[in-house]
Design a protein around this motif. Structure first.
Motif, PDB file in Angstrom:
ATOM      1  N   GLY A  24      -2.931  -8.191 -10.418  1.00 29.12           N
ATOM      2  CA  GLY A  24      -3.973  -7.559 -10.003  1.00 29.12           C
ATOM      3  C   GLY A  24      -3.514  -6.126  -9.418  1.00 29.12           C
ATOM      4  O   GLY A  24      -4.003  -5.032 -10.025  1.00 29.12           O
ATOM      5  N   ARG A  25      -2.505  -6.146  -8.401  1.00 25.14           N
ATOM      6  CA  ARG A  25      -2.300  -5.041  -7.994  1.00 25.14           C
ATOM      7  C   ARG A  25      -1.428  -4.127  -8.685  1.00 25.14           C
ATOM      8  O   ARG A  25      -1.670  -3.091  -8.872  1.00 25.14           O
ATOM      9  CB  ARG A  25      -1.417  -5.321  -6.336  1.00 25.14           C
ATOM     10  N   VAL A  26      -0.649  -4.821  -9.406  1.00 25.57           N
ATOM     11  CA  VAL A  26       0.097  -3.808 -10.656  1.00 25.57           C
ATOM     12  C   VAL A  26      -0.738  -3.584 -11.583  1.00 25.57           C
ATOM     13  O   VAL A  26      -0.852  -2.017 -11.839  1.00 25.57           O
ATOM     14  CB  VAL A  26       1.195  -4.835 -11.305  1.00 25.57           C
ATOM     15  N   VAL A  27      -1.834  -3.987 -12.130  1.00 28.97           N
ATOM     16  CA  VAL A  27      -2.667  -3.534 -13.136  1.00 28.97           C
ATOM     17  C   VAL A  27      -3.369  -2.168 -12.476  1.00 28.97           C
ATOM     18  O   VAL A  27      -3.511  -1.172 -13.282  1.00 28.97           O
ATOM     19  CB  VAL A  27      -3.752  -4.478 -13.600  1.00 28.97           C
ATOM     20  N   LEU A  28      -3.954  -2.330 -11.449  1.00 32.62           N
ATOM     21  CA  LEU A  28      -4.750  -1.273 -10.533  1.00 32.62           C
ATOM     22  C   LEU A  28      -3.793   0.101 -10.503  1.00 32.62           C
ATOM     23  O   LEU A  28      -3.933   1.055 -10.909  1.00 32.62           O
ATOM     24  CB  LEU A  28      -5.273  -1.736  -9.402  1.00 32.62           C
ATOM     25  N   SER A  29      -2.442  -0.336 -10.092  1.00 28.62           N
ATOM     26  CA  SER A  29      -1.633   0.711  -9.591  1.00 28.62           C
ATOM     27  C   SER A  29      -0.946   1.433 -10.994  1.00 28.62           C
ATOM     28  O   SER A  29      -0.672   2.514 -10.958  1.00 28.62           O
ATOM     29  CB  SER A  29      -0.395   0.362  -8.907  1.00 28.62           C
ATOM     30  N   LEU A  30      -0.779   0.789 -12.078  1.00 28.92           N
ATOM     31  CA  LEU A  30      -0.366   1.181 -13.427  1.00 28.92           C
ATOM     32  C   LEU A  30      -1.462   1.941 -14.109  1.00 28.92           C
ATOM     33  O   LEU A  30      -1.129   2.524 -15.271  1.00 28.92           O
ATOM     34  CB  LEU A  30       0.433   0.188 -13.976  1.00 28.92           C
ATOM     35  N   VAL A  31      -2.604   1.721 -14.076  1.00 31.82           N
ATOM     36  CA  VAL A  31      -3.779   2.172 -14.899  1.00 31.82           C
ATOM     37  C   VAL A  31      -3.418   3.906 -15.032  1.00 31.82           C
ATOM     38  O   VAL A  31      -3.424   4.448 -16.097  1.00 31.82           O
ATOM     39  CB  VAL A  31      -5.156   1.964 -14.197  1.00 31.82           C
ATOM     40  N   LEU A 305       1.024   6.924  -8.403  1.00 32.27           N
ATOM     41  CA  LEU A 305       1.661   5.534  -8.167  1.00 32.27           C
ATOM     42  C   LEU A 305       2.463   5.361  -6.919  1.00 32.27           C
ATOM     43  O   LEU A 305       2.485   4.308  -6.286  1.00 32.27           O
ATOM     44  CB  LEU A 305       2.862   5.564  -9.519  1.00 32.27           C
ATOM     45  N   LEU A 306       2.894   6.537  -6.504  1.00 32.76           N
ATOM     46  CA  LEU A 306       3.648   6.423  -5.116  1.00 32.76           C
ATOM     47  C   LEU A 306       2.720   6.027  -4.045  1.00 32.76           C
ATOM     48  O   LEU A 306       3.094   5.187  -3.279  1.00 32.76           O
ATOM     49  CB  LEU A 306       4.181   7.818  -4.753  1.00 32.76           C
ATOM     50  N   ASN A 307       1.565   6.674  -4.044  1.00 31.02           N
ATOM     51  CA  ASN A 307       0.557   6.297  -2.925  1.00 31.02           C
ATOM     52  C   ASN A 307       0.415   4.710  -3.205  1.00 31.02           C
ATOM     53  O   ASN A 307       0.365   4.036  -1.887  1.00 31.02           O
ATOM     54  CB  ASN A 307      -0.643   6.899  -3.041  1.00 31.02           C
ATOM     55  N   VAL A 308      -0.041   4.166  -4.179  1.00 26.31           N
ATOM     56  CA  VAL A 308      -0.131   2.809  -4.335  1.00 26.31           C
ATOM     57  C   VAL A 308       0.959   1.847  -3.939  1.00 26.31           C
ATOM     58  O   VAL A 308       0.798   0.977  -3.219  1.00 26.31           O
ATOM     59  CB  VAL A 308      -0.705   2.449  -5.888  1.00 26.31           C
ATOM     60  N   VAL A 313       3.681  -2.201  -0.201  1.00 28.21           N
ATOM     61  CA  VAL A 313       4.855  -2.515   0.535  1.00 28.21           C
ATOM     62  C   VAL A 313       4.269  -2.833   1.961  1.00 28.21           C
ATOM     63  O   VAL A 313       4.730  -3.749   2.495  1.00 28.21           O
ATOM     64  CB  VAL A 313       5.999  -1.295   0.634  1.00 28.21           C
ATOM     65  N   ARG A 314       3.300  -1.904   2.530  1.00 23.56           N
ATOM     66  CA  ARG A 314       3.174  -2.308   4.012  1.00 23.56           C
ATOM     67  C   ARG A 314       2.381  -3.352   3.952  1.00 23.56           C
ATOM     68  O   ARG A 314       2.217  -4.023   5.045  1.00 23.56           O
ATOM     69  CB  ARG A 314       2.167  -1.185   4.321  1.00 23.56           C
ATOM     70  N   GLN A 315       1.652  -3.763   2.956  1.00 24.14           N
ATOM     71  CA  GLN A 315       0.816  -5.121   3.022  1.00 24.14           C
ATOM     72  C   GLN A 315       1.830  -6.249   2.601  1.00 24.14           C
ATOM     73  O   GLN A 315       0.989  -7.427   3.162  1.00 24.14           O
ATOM     74  CB  GLN A 315      -0.287  -4.941   1.746  1.00 24.14           C
ATOM     75  N   ARG A 316       3.005  -6.064   2.321  1.00 22.26           N
ATOM     76  CA  ARG A 316       3.769  -7.084   1.902  1.00 22.26           C
ATOM     77  C   ARG A 316       5.089  -7.156   2.918  1.00 22.26           C
ATOM     78  O   ARG A 316       6.015  -7.834   2.735  1.00 22.26           O
ATOM     79  CB  ARG A 316       4.569  -7.019   0.694  1.00 22.26           C
ATOM     80  N   ILE A 317       4.766  -6.727   4.258  1.00 18.91           N
ATOM     81  CA  ILE A 317       5.930  -6.675   5.326  1.00 18.91           C
ATOM     82  C   ILE A 317       6.091  -8.199   5.776  1.00 18.91           C
ATOM     83  O   ILE A 317       7.344  -8.388   5.821  1.00 18.91           O
ATOM     84  CB  ILE A 317       5.250  -5.789   6.553  1.00 18.91           C
ATOM     85  N   ARG A 318       5.199  -8.961   5.873  1.00 21.28           N
ATOM     86  CA  ARG A 318       5.430 -10.246   6.105  1.00 21.28           C
ATOM     87  C   ARG A 318       6.370 -11.112   5.118  1.00 21.28           C
ATOM     88  O   ARG A 318       7.194 -11.825   5.319  1.00 21.28           O
ATOM     89  CB  ARG A 318       4.164 -11.175   6.365  1.00 21.28           C
ATOM     90  N   GLU A 319       6.016 -10.761   3.824  1.00 20.49           N
ATOM     91  CA  GLU A 319       6.622 -11.454   2.810  1.00 20.49           C
ATOM     92  C   GLU A 319       8.147 -10.979   2.599  1.00 20.49           C
ATOM     93  O   GLU A 319       9.081 -11.835   2.588  1.00 20.49           O
ATOM     94  CB  GLU A 319       6.102 -11.095   1.378  1.00 20.49           C
ATOM     95  N   ILE A 320       8.273  -9.641   2.861  1.00 26.74           N
ATOM     96  CA  ILE A 320       9.620  -9.047   2.846  1.00 26.74           C
ATOM     97  C   ILE A 320      10.319  -9.437   3.996  1.00 26.74           C
ATOM     98  O   ILE A 320      11.739  -9.890   3.937  1.00 26.74           O
ATOM     99  CB  ILE A 320       9.568  -7.381   2.599  1.00 26.74           C
ATOM    100  N   GLY A 321       9.889  -9.484   5.135  1.00 25.50           N
ATOM    101  CA  GLY A 321      10.619  -9.871   6.275  1.00 25.50           C
ATOM    102  C   GLY A 321      11.188 -11.312   6.153  1.00 25.50           C
ATOM    103  O   GLY A 321      12.201 -11.793   6.784  1.00 25.50           O
ATOM    104  N   LEU A 402      11.169   5.602  -2.533  1.00 18.68           N
ATOM    105  CA  LEU A 402      10.508   5.606  -1.026  1.00 18.68           C
ATOM    106  C   LEU A 402      10.021   4.225  -0.793  1.00 18.68           C
ATOM    107  O   LEU A 402      10.371   3.995   0.547  1.00 18.68           O
ATOM    108  CB  LEU A 402       9.534   6.799  -0.956  1.00 18.68           C
ATOM    109  N   PRO A 403       9.242   3.823  -1.264  1.00 18.20           N
ATOM    110  CA  PRO A 403       8.878   2.365  -1.083  1.00 18.20           C
ATOM    111  C   PRO A 403       9.784   1.106  -0.747  1.00 18.20           C
ATOM    112  O   PRO A 403       9.987   0.340  -0.223  1.00 18.20           O
ATOM    113  CB  PRO A 403       7.818   1.879  -2.255  1.00 18.20           C
TER     114      PRO A 403
END
Length: 418
Positions: A24-31, A305-308, A313-321, A402-403
């Motif tokens: 879902g995020r990918v589709v929105l970010s890549l439109v 794309l950079l903004n999205v 990445v900031r929303q996935r901090i828990r997953e990445i940690g 950057l992300p």
């Protein structure tokens, strides 16, 4: 080696799985990327088509690169191109003869007379003056002549008792638009008058509403039904030679003709194609405009794309940690986040290119761009597809860099606090 291969394949698989989980995020970010790449493909494709159309028009009138035109001045007249009377006609014939000999000497394959004149033609509604061009068979290849029906001149046509002519559609309409296969004829008044056979018709612009015709040089048509020498008809001779050594060949031919014709003669070659009339690259300005527009479209898509990606990445901090806590290295995290963007933009780029191809492949759109000019090549320029996909991958790499750095800085403690 196996370990390295396993790591690389695993990283790709992991990135692809992340794209599926967060589709879902990918589709929105890549439109935005898809739209940007589609726009880029259309812009580049349009530029490529416009460039080819411009080149085609230029070659129709000035010849292919490099076409050289010769003009001569004799001691008996002000010039073979503008002089009048029998002396000027004789001088023009002598110059033509020597230039043809020079072309044969230097093994120039494409040579043609290009004499522009006015001819009287007997139409059903009366006699009218028609613009004509006296040419050799090579003229069609040198000037991109495109036939709509019938055939172009051959060497065998020089000996026809009923001279052959090739006309445009306006000429055909004036004589009742007959089928070329029926060998329609027209009367050419002169001394003596002759009956010419129409063997072909050329494709011209829809705005070309006046009848025009081509007749074959050194043939019955030019020997027995030529225009009056008192009209000051401009006679020209053209050669098509490689750009690299074309200037040297043209100058040698001119010099040889001067020596053969005798004292007082001056023969000057001049380049008549677009490369000779425009300094540098004749299509350079068009290329710069296209490149600037393409870069602007690409930058706008990349910023979106950079903004999205940063927000993601900031929303996935828990997953990445958590992944860092179970042993994932900083390099593995960096590459995984970077590849997520690259793989996503690659898919978006492919879709964007297909959209662009559908737009430019439409017959109506293509007809508006080319104005009916035959330019050859693929319906959708290959360079536009390559630029579109390549730009999508580049945008994904730049927007993901950057992300990916932000993701590398995430620590296990961040996952606990988040």
């Amino acid at each position: 080696m196996n370990r390295l291969l396993t790591t690389v394949v695993g990283t790709f698989v992991e990135s692809w799985q992340e794209l599926r989980v967060h589709r879902g995020r990918v589709v929105l970010s890549l439109v935005g990327v898809t739209i940007a790449v589609a726009s880029l493909a259309v812009v580049v494709g349009f530029g490529s088509l416009a460039e080819r159309v411009t080149a085609a028009y230029s070659e129709q009138y000035g010849g292919r690169a490099a076409t050289w035109t010769f003009s001569g001045t004799s001691p008996a007249s002000s010039g073979t191109g503008t002089g009048t009377g029998p002396a000027a006609v004789a001088d023009a014939a002598a110059l033509d003869r020597e230039l043809r000999a020079g072309a044969e000497r230097y093994r120039v394959r494409y040579v043609t007379e290009a004499t522009y004149l006015q001819r009287d033609v007997q139409f059903p509604d009366g006699v009218a003056s028609v613009s004509g061009t006296t040419v050799d068979p090579a003229y069609a290849e040198m000037h991109r002549v495109r036939l709509g029906a019938g055939e172009w001149f051959t060497e065998a046509d020089r000996d026809r008792l009923a001279p052959a002519i090739v006309v445009n559609q306006a000429f055909l309409d004036r004589i009742g638009n007959p089928d070329i296969s029926t060998h329609p004829t027209v009367r050419l008044p002169g001394s003596p008058a002759v009956t010419a056979v129409v063997i072909g018709s050329v494709v011209t612009s829809e705005y070309d509403t006046d009848p025009t015709m081509f007749q074959l040089a050194n043939s019955v048509a030019t020997a027995n039904a030529t225009a009056s020498p008192d009209l000051g008809t401009q006679r020209a001779f053209e050669v098509w030679v490689p750009e690299a050594d074309g200037k040297a060949v043209a100058k040698r031919m001119a010099s040889d003709a001067e020596r053969a014709l005798g004292p007082g003669w001056t023969v000057e070659p001049s380049r008549s194609d677009a490369g000779g009339s425009v300094g540098g690259d004749p299509l350079g300005a068009l290329r710069w405009v296209i490149a600037g527009t393409a870069v602007l479209v690409l930058v706008l898509g990349g910023l979106g794309l950079l903004n999205v990606s940063l927000v993601s990445v900031r929303q996935r901090i828990r997953e990445i940690g958590i992944r860092r806590g179970v042993g994932a290295t900083a390099g593995r995290i960096f590459v995984a986040v970077l590849l997520e963007n690259v793989l996503g933009t690659l898919v978006a780029g492919g879709i964007g290119v297909m959209v662009g191809a559908a737009v430019l492949g439409n017959d109506t759109v293509r007809g508006l761009i080319t104005d009916g000019v035959e330019i050859g090549g693929a319906p959708f320029p290959v360079e536009a597809a390559l630029v579109g996909v390549g730009s999508a991958v580049l945008v994904g790499a730049l927007a993901g860099f950057l992300p990916a750095l932000v993701a590398v800085r995430v620590k296990v403690i961040d996952a606990i606090r988040y």
